[in-house]
Scaffold this active site. Structure first.
Site, PDB file in Angstrom:
ATOM      1  N   ALA A  64       0.825  -1.201   0.000  1.00  0.00           N
ATOM      2  CA  ALA A  64       0.000   0.000   0.000  1.00  0.00           C
ATOM      3  C   ALA A  64       0.865   1.260   0.000  1.00  0.00           C
ATOM      4  CB  ALA A  64      -0.929  -0.021   1.205  1.00  0.00           C
ATOM      5  N   GLY A 110      -0.474  -5.073   1.053  1.00  0.00           N
ATOM      6  CA  GLY A 110      -1.626  -4.786   0.206  1.00  0.00           C
ATOM      7  C   GLY A 110      -1.587  -5.539  -1.106  1.00  0.00           C
ATOM      8  N   GLU A 113      -3.070  -8.792  -0.290  1.00  0.00           N
ATOM      9  CA  GLU A 113      -4.503  -8.586  -0.026  1.00  0.00           C
ATOM     10  C   GLU A 113      -5.276  -8.438  -1.335  1.00  0.00           C
ATOM     11  OE1 GLU A 113      -5.130  -6.538   4.215  1.00  0.00           O
ATOM     12  OE2 GLU A 113      -3.836  -5.358   2.909  1.00  0.00           O
ATOM     13  N   GLU A 135       2.772  -6.336   7.721  1.00  0.00           N
ATOM     14  CA  GLU A 135       2.455  -5.000   8.249  1.00  0.00           C
ATOM     15  C   GLU A 135       2.841  -4.816   9.713  1.00  0.00           C
ATOM     16  OE1 GLU A 135      -0.469  -5.574   4.815  1.00  0.00           O
ATOM     17  OE2 GLU A 135       0.485  -6.803   6.342  1.00  0.00           O
TER      18      GLU A 135
END
Length: 710
Positions: A64, A110, A113, A135
């Site tokens: 991300a 991310g 994900e 994370e």
């Protein structure tokens, strides 16, 4: 464009993620905006039969937008950001078409994900590719539905360790865990398998969108998981001492998500994510372990104007634990190694260290028999200095004795080329002094490795008085060539890491001499966020070594005609090492006893040697004393220009000796505490306990000017 859309004759659409001007794809607005537009087009076109998502980069998606997240300071914008990302992923998995993630390389955070929001995941079996949700290593939790999708995919008990520890898996391990469903041999095979799956599963849906869905291994209410939830929070607390809120929040996300529907679970995750993202811990860790670490790895401390260099052959003088470890790290990077010692048995034993490490890797499936033999073939054990001919770099890793080091320096320099770099792995002796034995001090530098070399990620590069910028650049390049993180420091006794690290173990000894309970001292170190208590750590590095260094330092000061102030705990060190003959773990006895085949335990005689005081200090005071001595000494190093940057100081403290990562490093600890508050508290500690707590002059000036370390 960040996304290229390709449609074939079977109406399979491939979304090629390829952000211009970037080496890796990142889930920021430049990628997500065209991505959402592409999803809208897919939803609106009923003729599309399937969707393949892949990357035009070497890796899939890095993660991300950390930069944007770091700038957010209020809850609502952080909540909106993560909810928008989740909404985008939810639309993808409910678009009514089979969606395959064709993972051509690494997918972390991310990126994974995004892949988990696809109906099927296929990865190229590339040993360099990594998959995971790391994370937690930045004080965060997976905020794109990771805490909800992963447990529903592979089960709560399998998913939790991956998120709580931030594990990064190879493709084969991810396949075994059930995160990836298929492996491919190359890009062509990858896309062919992705298309075949789309055509074979036209009505694909996510398991959790099926009304008959059952959690693998049961949800949070299942009796099979009851024992897990009864002990997991206490185990996490015992390990983190409450210093990492992300760990508790991940547990909460999974537990609460396991008693509600998927969409509610995602909203719960968003609220816990915001709690993490705005915490001081996340700000500290992102600032240091993301921004500052990236700056170092991009060569912030490397001199400009010199072409990148590579070492093809390195000579290592001394095949003990450090020399053997450096040999392994070098050979692992494909560098030829000459491992020299005073006896062929010692040199062979040094090479055998690599054999043992490779055998372990072989058992874990992380190495092949051919790979093992190839690496070992690069290491040549010898007793002949003539074998050093042709070496680009020499690393001296002999005993911490000036005369011994001077002798091997002269012998090696008589053989190697005039442009070769000579480096010392000394941990304490000033490089400029050692360079006096060199006929070419401009090519002399310090490369201080940490033990065990195969695990420790840092190398401290020390610039001597005459070290040339080109030599520094070449040393920097070698450290990066062997996949270590370099920090650059100026020459001084103990340099940076050994000097500051020493304050921690000596503070533990000082507290013991004051009559504080040894168990309370050790616990204070752990509660402060250090990986090991100060007494156990002193045993690890060896009290006899500390005693030897102290004696050498006294001799050096005397030879220079300078007064030596020493440390108040020096007497305790002498008592342990000399009077009581308790020299640490290697000797089998130090602050701890080390019985064979049994766990270590504190030596019962400690309380006789250092009687307990009637008044025991609060844990808070001991914790602050341990943190303040380290941070204050780091500030002194910065003041004296031993450190060249704040980033080097912070990363060096975390990677070098394990300074509490959640604090963001030694200097960031002062920033977070508040410089003025730190100065005030340091003065209080100096008045109550000892003068060495008095704040560094630079801190007093910074407090007056309202500045912080940047």
């Amino acid at each position: 464009m960040s996304i290229t859309i390709q449609r074939d004759t079977d109406n399979i659409v491939t979304l090629l993620l390829d952000m211009p001007g970037r080496s890796m794809n990142v889930l920021n607005e430049a990628l997500t905006t065209p991505f959402m537009a592409a999803i809208a087009d897919i939803e609106a076109d009923p003729t599309i039969a399937g969707v393949i998502i892949t990357s035009g980069k070497a890796d899939f998606v890095a993660g991300a937008d950390i930069e944007k997240l770091f700038q957010i300071t209020e809850a609502q914008p952080a909540f909106n950001l993560v909810q928008e990302f989740k909404g985008f992923l939810r639309r993808l998995e409910q678009c009514g078409r089979p969606v395959v993630a064709a993972l051509n390389g690494t997918a972390l955070g991310g990126g994974l994900e995004l892949a988990l929001a696809c109906h099927h995941r296929i990865a190229i079996n590339n040993p360099k590719a990594k998959f995971g949700l790391p994370e937690v290593k930045l004080g965060l939790l997976p905020g794109g539905g990771g805490t909800q999708r992963l447990p529903r995919l592979i089960g709560i008990q399998n998913a939790l360790p991956l998120m709580l520890e931030g594990k990064e898996l190879r493709a084969e391990d991810a396949l075994q865990q059930g995160i990836i469903q298929e492996l491919a041999t190359d890009k062509e095979d990858l896309l062919a398998k992705a298309k075949a799956w789309c055509l074979a599963h036209p009505k694909a849906t996510q398991p959790w969108d099926d009304k008959k869905f059952r959690w693998p291994g049961g949800d949070s209410k299942t009796p099979a998981n009851a024992q897990l939830w009864s002990i997991a929070p206490s185990m996490a607390s015992a390990k983190t001492h409450g210093n990492y809120p992300a760990v508790t929040n991940i547990l909460s996300c999974v537990f609460e998500g396991g008693i509600v529907d998927f969409d509610t679970g995602c909203e719960i995750e968003s609220r816990y994510f915001v709690n993490c993202a705005l915490s001081p811990v996340a700000k500290n860790m992102i600032g240091t372990l993301w921004f500052q670490l990236n700056a170092i790895n991009k060569g912030k401390s490397r001199p400009e104007g010199f072409a990148p260099s590579r070492v093809s052959k390195v000579g290592i003088l001394g095949a003990g634990m450090m020399g053997a470890g450096i040999a392994y790290a070098s050979a692992k990077a494909g560098i030829g190694v000459v491992l020299l010692d005073s006896s062929i048995e010692a040199a062979e034993n040094g090479k055998n260290y690599s054999t043992k490490l490779l055998d372990k890797a072989l058992k874990r499936g992380q190495q092949t028999a051919a790979g093992k033999e190839s690496l070992l073939a690069l290491i040549k054990p010898t007793v002949d200095f003539n074998d050093l001919a042709g070496c680009d770099l020499i690393i001296e890793a002999v005993f911490e004795d000036r005369q011994v080091k001077a002798e091997v320096t002269r012998k090696a320099e008589a053989i190697i080329g005039t442009d070769a770099v000579f480096a010392s792995n000394t941990s304490t002796l000033p490089i400029s002094g050692l360079a006096q034995a060199s006929s070419r001090p401009a090519n002399f530098i310090g490369l201080h490795f940490f033990s065990p070399v195969d695990k420790m990620p840092l190398v401290e590069i020390i610039i001597g008085e005459h070290t040339s910028p080109q030599t520094l650049a070449r040393g920097f390049d070698y450290v990066q060539q062997i996949k270590k993180t370099p920090i650059v420091v100026n020459d001084s006794r103990g340099f940076y890491t050994s000097r500051v690290f020493g304050t921690y173990v000596m503070e533990g000894l000082k507290l013991l001499m004051e009559g504080q309970h040894p168990r309370a001292i050790e616990m204070a170190g752990l509660q402060a966020g250090m990986p090991v208590g100060p007494l156990a750590l002193h045993d690890e590095i060896s009290l006899s070594l500390s005693w030897h260094i102290l004696q050498q330092t006294r001799k050096d000061f005397a030879a220079a005609g300078k007064p030596f102030a020493g440390h108040p705990a020096d007497a305790g060190l002498e008592k342990m090492a000399k009077e009581l003959d308790r020299n640490g773990k290697k000797a089998g006895k130090g602050f701890y006893d080390y019985p064979a085949n049994e766990p270590k335990h504190l030596w019962p005689g400690l309380q006789r040697a250092f009687p307990l005081a009637s008044q025991q200090l609060p844990q808070k005071d001991m914790i602050e004393r341990m943190m303040f001595v380290q941070a204050n000494e780091a500030a002194k190093c910065y003041e004296e220009k031993v450190m060249l940057s704040v980033a080097d100081a912070n990363i060096g403290s975390i990677f070098g000796w394990g300074f509490a990562p959640f604090q963001g490093g030694a200097l960031q600890y002062i920033n977070a505490y508040g410089v003025a508050n730190f100065v005030k508290r340091a003065n209080q500690l100096a008045e109550q306990f000892d003068a060495y707590f008095a704040p560094a002059k630079i801190l007093v000036h910074m407090a007056e000017q309202g500045k912080k370390f940047e």
